[in-house]
Motif scaffolding. Structure first.
Motif, PDB file in Angstrom:
ATOM      1  N   SER A  81     -27.845  43.353  23.538  1.00 60.12           N
ATOM      2  CA  SER A  81     -26.619  42.758  24.567  1.00 60.12           C
ATOM      3  C   SER A  81     -25.610  41.847  24.229  1.00 60.12           C
ATOM      4  O   SER A  81     -24.767  41.497  25.121  1.00 60.12           O
ATOM      5  CB  SER A  81     -27.623  42.278  25.725  1.00 60.12           C
ATOM      6  N   PRO A 101     -29.233  41.621  34.324  1.00 58.15           N
ATOM      7  CA  PRO A 101     -28.165  41.673  32.938  1.00 58.15           C
ATOM      8  C   PRO A 101     -27.573  40.233  32.760  1.00 58.15           C
ATOM      9  O   PRO A 101     -27.704  39.572  32.104  1.00 58.15           O
ATOM     10  CB  PRO A 101     -27.268  42.665  33.172  1.00 58.15           C
ATOM     11  N   TYR A 114     -31.735  43.963  29.928  1.00 58.21           N
ATOM     12  CA  TYR A 114     -31.703  45.232  30.683  1.00 58.21           C
ATOM     13  C   TYR A 114     -32.717  44.989  31.893  1.00 58.21           C
ATOM     14  O   TYR A 114     -34.087  45.013  31.409  1.00 58.21           O
ATOM     15  CB  TYR A 114     -31.923  46.330  29.961  1.00 58.21           C
ATOM     16  N   LEU A 143     -25.178  48.665  35.309  1.00 61.07           N
ATOM     17  CA  LEU A 143     -24.757  47.341  34.489  1.00 61.07           C
ATOM     18  C   LEU A 143     -23.411  46.958  34.620  1.00 61.07           C
ATOM     19  O   LEU A 143     -22.807  47.592  35.215  1.00 61.07           O
ATOM     20  CB  LEU A 143     -25.167  47.874  33.128  1.00 61.07           C
ATOM     21  N   TRP A 148     -21.133  45.344  29.804  1.00 59.60           N
ATOM     22  CA  TRP A 148     -22.452  45.784  29.220  1.00 59.60           C
ATOM     23  C   TRP A 148     -22.056  47.362  28.978  1.00 59.60           C
ATOM     24  O   TRP A 148     -22.496  47.892  27.871  1.00 59.60           O
ATOM     25  CB  TRP A 148     -23.654  45.657  29.969  1.00 59.60           C
ATOM     26  N   LEU A 186     -27.927  50.243  26.379  1.00 59.53           N
ATOM     27  CA  LEU A 186     -29.052  50.227  26.187  1.00 59.53           C
ATOM     28  C   LEU A 186     -29.363  51.222  24.925  1.00 59.53           C
ATOM     29  O   LEU A 186     -29.263  52.470  24.945  1.00 59.53           O
ATOM     30  CB  LEU A 186     -30.135  50.732  27.307  1.00 59.53           C
TER      31      LEU A 186
END
Length: 349
Positions: free
Chosen positions: A239, A296, A302, A310, A314, A320
């Motif tokens: 992230s 987030p 996540y 998201l 992101w 992810l």
């Protein structure tokens, strides 16, 4: 957890009045209100308005009690299990879950919200611990920094032992750092219990730098952060690139998704909790769509719940990972100390 710096930044720039460790906004309770003590790691943070909405709906005030990183939190919960310091705990991760379960820290309870996504990461049948969030520890690269050195972006673990990447990687010590430990476990998952030592020997020969924690590695040694250090490859989070988007909307850094190791953070009602029934409601709340939508931007991980949207940054910079290394929790519990000692002997000497 050593993503605390990013969490602190989120508090300052995204949400006015949020708290890292249960400040006055989240610990005060009015007359007649029920207070539930939520024992957490140091990087727990939630929007005050979300906590206030939960209080309005249930009459329950959530009082966070910060207790160190995931390892320190687990140790404290084990040491105080006969007289728990709270009602519910959040932040025991997949590295330490088996120890907490073996010690009987958590009580039996299955949340009605558990089948909305948390079940994908369940341990122990999902009747004591519930997954609240998922984080992936991966190599991060400074795109421009590598280009300036005339080398391509690494794609795999193996790339980092190539002489062209000599003196470019900084990692965290697995004895003192959660992401450092996750990266070590990722290499063990990749190369196996007999091959990972040879890989680290090659990394050492190729000039890997070891520092105590994430803040030093990312903010001082990594060239892609605000500190503009000398090394263009660092162990961080999948992230992290979402916080490194330039004015042109393009991420300045990338996560190397083939080097990710998955960490899951859990919550559970504590055995012997004084406010067990209210603690169950707080656990339901942590898995609710309302709380999960905040995860987030508040904790830079996540959400475990399926279908949660998201942030735009992101989706652009921090998807992810489709697959990550993840060793069984009981295997990690049984071997963690031995592996860390072996690592220190190989790399630190």
């Amino acid at each position: 957890m050593l993503r605390r710096v990013l969490v602190a930044s989120a508090c300052l720039s995204l949400v006015a009045g949020c708290s890292l460790s249960g400040g006055s906004g989240s610990s005060a309770s009015g007359g007649g209100d029920h207070v539930v003590t939520l024992v957490t790691h140091d990087s727990f943070v939630a929007k005050q308005e979300t906590l206030d909405a939960f209080k309005t709906a249930t009459g329950i005030t959530v009082k966070p009690l910060a207790s160190g990183d995931a390892g320190a939190l687990t140790n404290k919960l084990v040491l105080t299990k006969s007289n728990p310091i709270g009602d519910i705990a959040f932040g025991v991760d997949s590295t330490f879950a088996s120890r907490a379960l073996a010690e009987g820290v958590f009580a039996e309870y299955k949340s009605p919200e558990a089948d909305k996504g948390a079940q994908r990461y369940q341990v122990d049948g999902g009747t004591r611990l519930h997954a609240v969030d998922v984080g992936d520890v991966c190599l991060n690269v400074d795109v421009a920094g590598l280009a300036a050195k005339g080398v391509p972006e690494p794609k795999t673990y193996d790339d980092l032992v190539d002489p062209k990447y000599k003196d470019m990687l900084v990692v965290e010590d697995p004895a003192t750092s959660s992401p450092g430990l996750a990266f070590l476990l990722g290499t063990i998952g990749k190369y196996g219990p007999t091959g990972w030592g040879e890989y680290w020997t090659k990394l050492k020969a190729n000039g890997v730098k070891v520092v105590s924690g994430w803040e030093e590695a990312y903010n001082q040694d990594f060239s892609g952060s605000a500190g503009k250090g000398p090394r263009p490859v660092v162990v961080s989070y999948a992230s992290s690139p979402s916080a490194e988007i330039g004015d042109d909307g393009v991420p300045r850094t990338k996560a190397v998704l083939d080097t990710c190791y998955r960490q899951v953070e859990y919550a559970g009602v504590l055995t012997g909790a004084k406010n067990a029934e209210d603690a169950k409601k707080v656990l339901d709340f942590l898995l609710s769509e309302q709380f999960q939508a905040d995860v987030p931007e508040q904790m830079y991980v996540y959400p475990s719940r399926e279908g949660v949207k998201l942030p735009e940054a992101w989706t652009k910079a921090a998807p992810l990972p489709a697959s990550s290394q993840a060793l069984p929790a009981d295997q990690v519990s049984a071997n963690r100390e031995q592996w860390v000692q072996q690592w220190r002997a190989l790399v630190v000497g």
